[in-house]
Design an enzyme around this catalytic site. Sequence first.
Site, PDB file in Angstrom:
ATOM      1  N   ARG A 143       0.844  -1.203   0.000  1.00 10.66           N
ATOM      2  CA  ARG A 143       0.000   0.000   0.000  1.00 10.66           C
ATOM      3  C   ARG A 143       0.883   1.259   0.000  1.00 10.66           C
ATOM      4  NH1 ARG A 143      -5.489  -0.634  -1.071  1.00 10.66           N
ATOM      5  NH2 ARG A 143      -5.506   1.561  -0.460  1.00 10.66           N
ATOM      6  N   THR A 149      -5.278   6.330  -3.080  1.00  8.12           N
ATOM      7  CA  THR A 149      -6.207   5.997  -4.167  1.00  8.12           C
ATOM      8  C   THR A 149      -6.232   7.117  -5.214  1.00  8.12           C
ATOM      9  OG1 THR A 149      -7.558   4.869  -2.519  1.00  8.12           O
ATOM     10  CG2 THR A 149      -8.599   5.308  -4.654  1.00  8.12           C
ATOM     11  N   ARG A 160       1.279   5.323  -7.874  1.00  4.76           N
ATOM     12  CA  ARG A 160       0.143   6.120  -8.331  1.00  4.76           C
ATOM     13  C   ARG A 160       0.539   7.580  -8.576  1.00  4.76           C
ATOM     14  NH1 ARG A 160      -4.421   3.219  -4.462  1.00  4.76           N
ATOM     15  NH2 ARG A 160      -5.158   1.714  -6.007  1.00  4.76           N
ATOM     16  N   ASN A 170      -5.716   4.128 -11.859  1.00  4.20           N
ATOM     17  CA  ASN A 170      -4.600   4.399 -10.947  1.00  4.20           C
ATOM     18  C   ASN A 170      -3.594   3.242 -10.888  1.00  4.20           C
ATOM     19  OD1 ASN A 170      -6.199   2.659  -9.551  1.00  4.20           O
ATOM     20  ND2 ASN A 170      -6.597   4.007  -7.804  1.00  4.20           N
ATOM     21  N   HIS A 173      -3.781  -2.233  -7.983  1.00  4.56           N
ATOM     22  CA  HIS A 173      -4.658  -2.580  -6.855  1.00  4.56           C
ATOM     23  C   HIS A 173      -3.800  -3.296  -5.817  1.00  4.56           C
ATOM     24  CE1 HIS A 173      -7.886  -4.376  -4.485  1.00  4.56           C
ATOM     25  NE2 HIS A 173      -7.125  -5.472  -4.487  1.00  4.56           N
TER      26      HIS A 173
HETATM   27  O1  CDP Z   1      -7.671   0.847  -4.669  1.00 13.70           O
HETATM   28  P1  CDP Z   1      -7.845   1.424  -3.290  1.00 13.70           P
HETATM   29  O2  CDP Z   1      -7.959   0.379  -2.211  1.00 13.70           O
HETATM   30  O3  CDP Z   1      -6.808   2.469  -2.983  1.00 13.70           O
HETATM   31  O4  CDP Z   1      -9.226   2.268  -3.295  1.00 13.70           O
HETATM   32  P2  CDP Z   1     -10.729   1.786  -3.058  1.00 13.70           P
HETATM   33  O5  CDP Z   1     -11.411   2.854  -2.243  1.00 13.70           O
HETATM   34  O6  CDP Z   1     -10.803   0.391  -2.569  1.00 13.70           O
HETATM   35  O7  CDP Z   1     -11.365   1.853  -4.521  1.00 13.70           O
HETATM   36  C1  CDP Z   1     -11.134   0.835  -5.458  1.00 13.70           C
HETATM   37  C2  CDP Z   1     -10.860   1.472  -6.793  1.00 13.70           C
HETATM   38  O8  CDP Z   1     -12.027   2.166  -7.223  1.00 13.70           O
HETATM   39  C3  CDP Z   1      -9.776   2.541  -6.814  1.00 13.70           C
HETATM   40  O9  CDP Z   1      -8.478   2.025  -6.885  1.00 13.70           O
HETATM   41  C4  CDP Z   1     -10.126   3.308  -8.062  1.00 13.70           C
HETATM   42  O10 CDP Z   1      -9.699   2.629  -9.230  1.00 13.70           O
HETATM   43  C5  CDP Z   1     -11.657   3.288  -8.015  1.00 13.70           C
HETATM   44  N1  CDP Z   1     -12.224   4.508  -7.415  1.00 13.70           N
HETATM   45  C6  CDP Z   1     -12.850   5.457  -8.244  1.00 13.70           C
HETATM   46  O11 CDP Z   1     -12.900   5.276  -9.457  1.00 13.70           O
HETATM   47  N2  CDP Z   1     -13.380   6.608  -7.702  1.00 13.70           N
HETATM   48  C7  CDP Z   1     -13.334   6.810  -6.384  1.00 13.70           C
HETATM   49  N3  CDP Z   1     -13.860   7.946  -5.881  1.00 13.70           N
HETATM   50  C8  CDP Z   1     -12.726   5.875  -5.528  1.00 13.70           C
HETATM   51  C9  CDP Z   1     -12.177   4.723  -6.069  1.00 13.70           C
HETATM   52 MG    MG Z   2      -9.468  -1.013  -1.826  1.00 14.00          MG
END
Ligand code: CDP
Ligand code: MG
Length: 196
Positions: A143, A149, A160, A170, A173
């Site tokens: 992470r 994110t 990222r 981004n 994952h």
């Molecule tokens: O990937 P991560 O765990 O950092 O973020 P998440 O909150 O679990 O969201 C999963 C994925 O959804 C993100 O990596 C983004 O690709 C997408 N996302 C988005 O398109 N718009 C947001 N406001 C938040 C997340």
């Molecule tokens: Mg996530």
Amino acid sequence: MCCIPGCLRLARNPHRDSCEGPGRLPARFSDSLQTDVCNGKITSTYVSLKINKYKELLMERTLSIIKPDGVQRNLIGEVVKRFEKAGIRIAAMKMLRLTKQQAMGFYKVHQERPFFESLTDFMSSGPVVVMVLEGGDVIQKNRDLMGATNYKEAAEGTIRHDFATDIEKNVVHGSDSPATAATEIAYFFSELEICR
Ligand code: CDP
Ligand code: MG
């Protein structure tokens, strides 16, 4: 079991009474270790067993995905290099293309979120690389390497920050907890596909 070859006694240290000489383990230690120590002596087998036990306790696995934007932009090598440079071991790796249904299944925790439709369209829009990463504290380490994110909030030097072009696109994952890591790894890999 007793560590003397051929001795079948279950070692509630059967030899303990004869273990008080110089070079032997002091009684206060042998009390707590008596199931592992034979005749009061710490053996090299004992030491390596203990080291392996602690390594197992510290070892974690996490799921990493290089998302379709990362694969399409030839960033596979760059991402893998960052993992390897950080001392993370890649225990499994494959390239595949998710169907919309598979992407929805993978991201079902987000099914109520406004970005779910778009995210699962994106995740099924091209090949991804899925990996099992292994190492001490690897969930957090990954992470940290990924960054926030939203790439605009990601720290300098993170994947990222350096490569993402959009909050959705981004690049990577990474699982966010041991429970999520276990579920996400099992979504893509059988235990047989994970190399030790
Ligand atoms: O990937 P991560 O765990 O950092 O973020 P998440 O909150 O679990 O969201 C999963 C994925 O959804 C993100 O990596 C983004 O690709 C997408 N996302 C988005 O398109 N718009 C947001 N406001 C938040 C997340
Ligand atoms: Mg996530």
